[in-house]
Design a protein around this motif. Structure first.
Motif, PDB file in Angstrom:
ATOM      1  N   ILE A 109      -2.530 -34.685   7.544  1.00  0.00           N
ATOM      2  CA  ILE A 109      -2.595 -33.329   7.014  1.00  0.00           C
ATOM      3  C   ILE A 109      -1.622 -32.477   7.814  1.00  0.00           C
ATOM      4  N   ASN A 110      -0.659 -31.887   7.135  1.00  0.00           N
ATOM      5  CA  ASN A 110       0.363 -31.079   7.795  1.00  0.00           C
ATOM      6  C   ASN A 110       0.099 -29.595   7.599  1.00  0.00           C
ATOM      7  N   THR A 111       0.222 -28.836   8.660  1.00  0.00           N
ATOM      8  CA  THR A 111       0.215 -27.379   8.561  1.00  0.00           C
ATOM      9  C   THR A 111       1.626 -26.910   8.198  1.00  0.00           C
ATOM     10  N   ILE A 112       1.765 -25.646   7.887  1.00  0.00           N
ATOM     11  CA  ILE A 112       3.098 -25.130   7.603  1.00  0.00           C
ATOM     12  C   ILE A 112       3.967 -25.219   8.850  1.00  0.00           C
ATOM     13  N   GLU A 113       3.359 -25.059  10.024  1.00  0.00           N
ATOM     14  CA  GLU A 113       4.119 -25.202  11.264  1.00  0.00           C
ATOM     15  C   GLU A 113       4.642 -26.627  11.426  1.00  0.00           C
ATOM     16  N   ASP A 114       3.824 -27.617  11.060  1.00  0.00           N
ATOM     17  CA  ASP A 114       4.284 -29.007  11.099  1.00  0.00           C
ATOM     18  C   ASP A 114       5.479 -29.209  10.182  1.00  0.00           C
ATOM     19  N   ARG A 115       5.391 -28.611   9.004  1.00  0.00           N
ATOM     20  CA  ARG A 115       6.468 -28.783   8.020  1.00  0.00           C
ATOM     21  C   ARG A 115       7.758 -28.135   8.519  1.00  0.00           C
ATOM     22  N   ILE A 116       7.637 -26.968   9.085  1.00  0.00           N
ATOM     23  CA  ILE A 116       8.815 -26.282   9.623  1.00  0.00           C
ATOM     24  C   ILE A 116       9.452 -27.115  10.729  1.00  0.00           C
ATOM     25  N   ASN A 117       8.630 -27.634  11.629  1.00  0.00           N
ATOM     26  CA  ASN A 117       9.169 -28.432  12.730  1.00  0.00           C
ATOM     27  C   ASN A 117       9.771 -29.748  12.247  1.00  0.00           C
ATOM     28  N   GLY A 118       9.254 -30.278  11.147  1.00  0.00           N
ATOM     29  CA  GLY A 118       9.895 -31.454  10.562  1.00  0.00           C
ATOM     30  C   GLY A 118      11.322 -31.144  10.148  1.00  0.00           C
ATOM     31  N   CYS A 119      11.531 -29.953   9.601  1.00  0.00           N
ATOM     32  CA  CYS A 119      12.885 -29.543   9.218  1.00  0.00           C
ATOM     33  C   CYS A 119      13.774 -29.373  10.445  1.00  0.00           C
ATOM     34  N   PHE A 120      13.213 -28.810  11.514  1.00  0.00           N
ATOM     35  CA  PHE A 120      14.026 -28.645  12.721  1.00  0.00           C
ATOM     36  C   PHE A 120      14.458 -30.001  13.278  1.00  0.00           C
ATOM     37  N   ARG A 143      14.793 -32.875  11.577  1.00  0.00           N
ATOM     38  CA  ARG A 143      15.532 -33.689  10.620  1.00  0.00           C
ATOM     39  C   ARG A 143      16.727 -32.917  10.042  1.00  0.00           C
ATOM     40  N   SER A 144      16.456 -31.893   9.289  1.00  0.00           N
ATOM     41  CA  SER A 144      17.542 -31.142   8.655  1.00  0.00           C
ATOM     42  C   SER A 144      18.429 -30.450   9.683  1.00  0.00           C
ATOM     43  N   MET A 145      17.820 -29.934  10.750  1.00  0.00           N
ATOM     44  CA  MET A 145      18.583 -29.252  11.786  1.00  0.00           C
ATOM     45  C   MET A 145      18.975 -30.207  12.913  1.00  0.00           C
ATOM     46  N   ASN A 146      18.529 -31.466  12.815  1.00  0.00           N
ATOM     47  CA  ASN A 146      18.854 -32.487  13.820  1.00  0.00           C
ATOM     48  C   ASN A 146      18.561 -31.989  15.227  1.00  0.00           C
ATOM     49  N   GLY A 147      17.441 -31.283  15.376  1.00  0.00           N
ATOM     50  CA  GLY A 147      17.165 -30.624  16.636  1.00  0.00           C
ATOM     51  C   GLY A 147      15.783 -30.874  17.185  1.00  0.00           C
ATOM     52  N   GLN A 148      15.238 -29.850  17.837  1.00  0.00           N
ATOM     53  CA  GLN A 148      13.961 -29.943  18.516  1.00  0.00           C
ATOM     54  C   GLN A 148      12.971 -28.963  17.890  1.00  0.00           C
ATOM     55  N   PRO A 149      11.684 -29.322  17.901  1.00  0.00           N
ATOM     56  CA  PRO A 149      10.681 -28.449  17.286  1.00  0.00           C
ATOM     57  C   PRO A 149      10.478 -27.166  18.066  1.00  0.00           C
ATOM     58  N   LEU A 150      10.012 -26.148  17.367  1.00  0.00           N
ATOM     59  CA  LEU A 150       9.597 -24.901  17.994  1.00  0.00           C
ATOM     60  C   LEU A 150       8.177 -25.045  18.525  1.00  0.00           C
ATOM     61  N   ALA A 151       7.865 -24.345  19.581  1.00  0.00           N
ATOM     62  CA  ALA A 151       6.476 -24.284  20.026  1.00  0.00           C
ATOM     63  C   ALA A 151       5.665 -23.581  18.946  1.00  0.00           C
ATOM     64  N   THR A 152       4.519 -24.158  18.611  1.00  0.00           N
ATOM     65  CA  THR A 152       3.721 -23.632  17.508  1.00  0.00           C
ATOM     66  C   THR A 152       3.314 -22.182  17.728  1.00  0.00           C
ATOM     67  N   ASP A 153       3.044 -21.827  18.990  1.00  0.00           N
ATOM     68  CA  ASP A 153       2.588 -20.472  19.283  1.00  0.00           C
ATOM     69  C   ASP A 153       3.718 -19.535  19.697  1.00  0.00           C
ATOM     70  N   SER A 154       4.973 -19.957  19.476  1.00  0.00           N
ATOM     71  CA  SER A 154       6.110 -19.133  19.870  1.00  0.00           C
ATOM     72  C   SER A 154       6.301 -17.950  18.930  1.00  0.00           C
ATOM     73  N   VAL A 155       6.947 -16.926  19.430  1.00  0.00           N
ATOM     74  CA  VAL A 155       7.286 -15.780  18.596  1.00  0.00           C
ATOM     75  C   VAL A 155       8.150 -16.218  17.420  1.00  0.00           C
ATOM     76  N   GLN A 156       9.065 -17.164  17.675  1.00  0.00           N
ATOM     77  CA  GLN A 156       9.976 -17.625  16.624  1.00  0.00           C
ATOM     78  C   GLN A 156       9.220 -18.313  15.484  1.00  0.00           C
ATOM     79  N   MET A 157       8.273 -19.184  15.840  1.00  0.00           N
ATOM     80  CA  MET A 157       7.492 -19.854  14.798  1.00  0.00           C
ATOM     81  C   MET A 157       6.653 -18.851  14.019  1.00  0.00           C
ATOM     82  N   GLN A 158       5.997 -17.949  14.729  1.00  0.00           N
ATOM     83  CA  GLN A 158       5.172 -16.962  14.042  1.00  0.00           C
ATOM     84  C   GLN A 158       6.011 -16.038  13.160  1.00  0.00           C
ATOM     85  N   ALA A 159       7.246 -15.771  13.585  1.00  0.00           N
ATOM     86  CA  ALA A 159       8.123 -14.934  12.773  1.00  0.00           C
ATOM     87  C   ALA A 159       8.505 -15.632  11.476  1.00  0.00           C
ATOM     88  N   ILE A 160       8.840 -16.910  11.557  1.00  0.00           N
ATOM     89  CA  ILE A 160       9.207 -17.658  10.352  1.00  0.00           C
ATOM     90  C   ILE A 160       8.026 -17.754   9.398  1.00  0.00           C
TER      91      ILE A 160
END
Length: 291
Positions: free
Chosen positions: A122-133, A135-152
């Motif tokens: 079961i994926n949360t929206i935060e999980d889905r966003i980090n999957g994009c980071f 794979r699509s962004m070829n990068g590293q996940p955001l901290a779930t409780d970060s200002v950046q994640m909450q902003a997105i």
């Protein structure tokens, strides 16, 4: 002019972290110095009606939404520690995530959490966003409780203010349907890519970044998505192309043409996603998954 007092409805959408005055001041500084981003998909014919950023009030909650939008349209420059290529979220989620059949953000509040077979969880929206980071962004996940994640997430929820249930989506999510029985022709794809895609994305797929400013995204090479991303799959990429490309001529390509183009550019050299062998742990991987 009417202003959306977002704080009034915020509690029904997600829990806003308590930010310090210093964090709020930093957000205001970032927003005041935000670059002007040319939105090449602004006139996309399938743009959905959503609340407008310009109608937000001056509250800290609204600043968070504005920051989320900035992260979506200027991702690789705003989040250099999380993005290892030169893509923005809006490279695929067109017109700031508001285009039907271009994986819009509208309605994500009622789509997630959901089970995804790719990781059998079961994926949360935060999980889905980090999957994009990753794979699509070829990068590293955001901290779930970060200002950046909450902003997105806040920006996505803002676009979804009028979405109360999945019935309100009316088939706008995801991509158009593509015939997955079609056999791709790489040679024809190369020819079609040169005719319809290269003027923007360049013949080598490296994209166009005049004077180090973003214009057209890389679809191949080290500045593009890795081979674990959805866009590295032939039929997923073809569905995106069929519904959205070329810009200004959306829908002109046949299913076969879209499949041929997708196969050609998605199989050009690109970064390798190290963990893709762990995808679909319960089986059932789509036939176009990269191995």
């Amino acid at each position: 002019m009417f202003k959306v007092h977002f704080s009034v409805v915020l509690a029904t959408l997600f829990t806003l972290p308590v930010y310090s005055q210093e964090t709020q001041s930093t957000l205001q500084t970032v927003l005041s110095n935000a670059p002007t981003i040319i939105n090449l998909s602004a006139n996309h014919p399938n743009t959905l009606a959503t609340p407008a950023i310009k109608d937000l009030d001056a509250s800290p909650e609204s600043d968070l939404i504005r920051y989320g939008r900035l992260l979506i349209i200027d991702t690789y420059k705003q989040l250099p520690n999380n993005v290892n290529n030169k893509l923005n979220c809006s490279s695929c989620h067109l017109n700031e995530g508001r285009v039907a059949k271009a994986a819009p953000y509208v309605g994500m509040n009622v789509v997630y959490p959901k089970f995804r077979s790719r990781n059998a969880k079961i994926n949360t929206i935060e999980d889905r966003i980090n999957g994009c980071f990753q794979r699509s962004m070829n990068g590293q996940p955001l901290a779930t409780d970060s200002v950046q994640m909450q902003a997105i997430v806040g920006y996505m929820n803002f676009l979804s203010l009028n979405i109360k249930s999945k019935d309100d989506l009316q088939g706008t999510t995801g991509f158009v349907t593509i015939n997955k029985e079609l056999i791709p022709n790489a040679d024809n794809g190369k020819t079609l890519y040169a005719q319809h895609c290269a003027s923007c994305h360049q013949l080598d797929g490296q994209g166009l970044y005049p004077n180090n400013t973003y214009m057209f995204p890389a679809v191949a090479g080290n500045q593009s998505f890795n081979d674990g991303a959805g866009m590295a799959r032939t039929y997923t990429a073809a569905a995106f192309i069929k519904g959205n490309m070329p810009l200004g001529q959306e829908g002109m390509l046949t299913d076969q043409q879209a499949v041929d183009i997708a196969y050609y550019f998605s199989h050009l050299e690109r970064p390798v996603f190290a963990n893709k062998a762990n995808d679909w742990p319960q089986g059932g991987a789509p036939k176009d998954v990269r191995r």
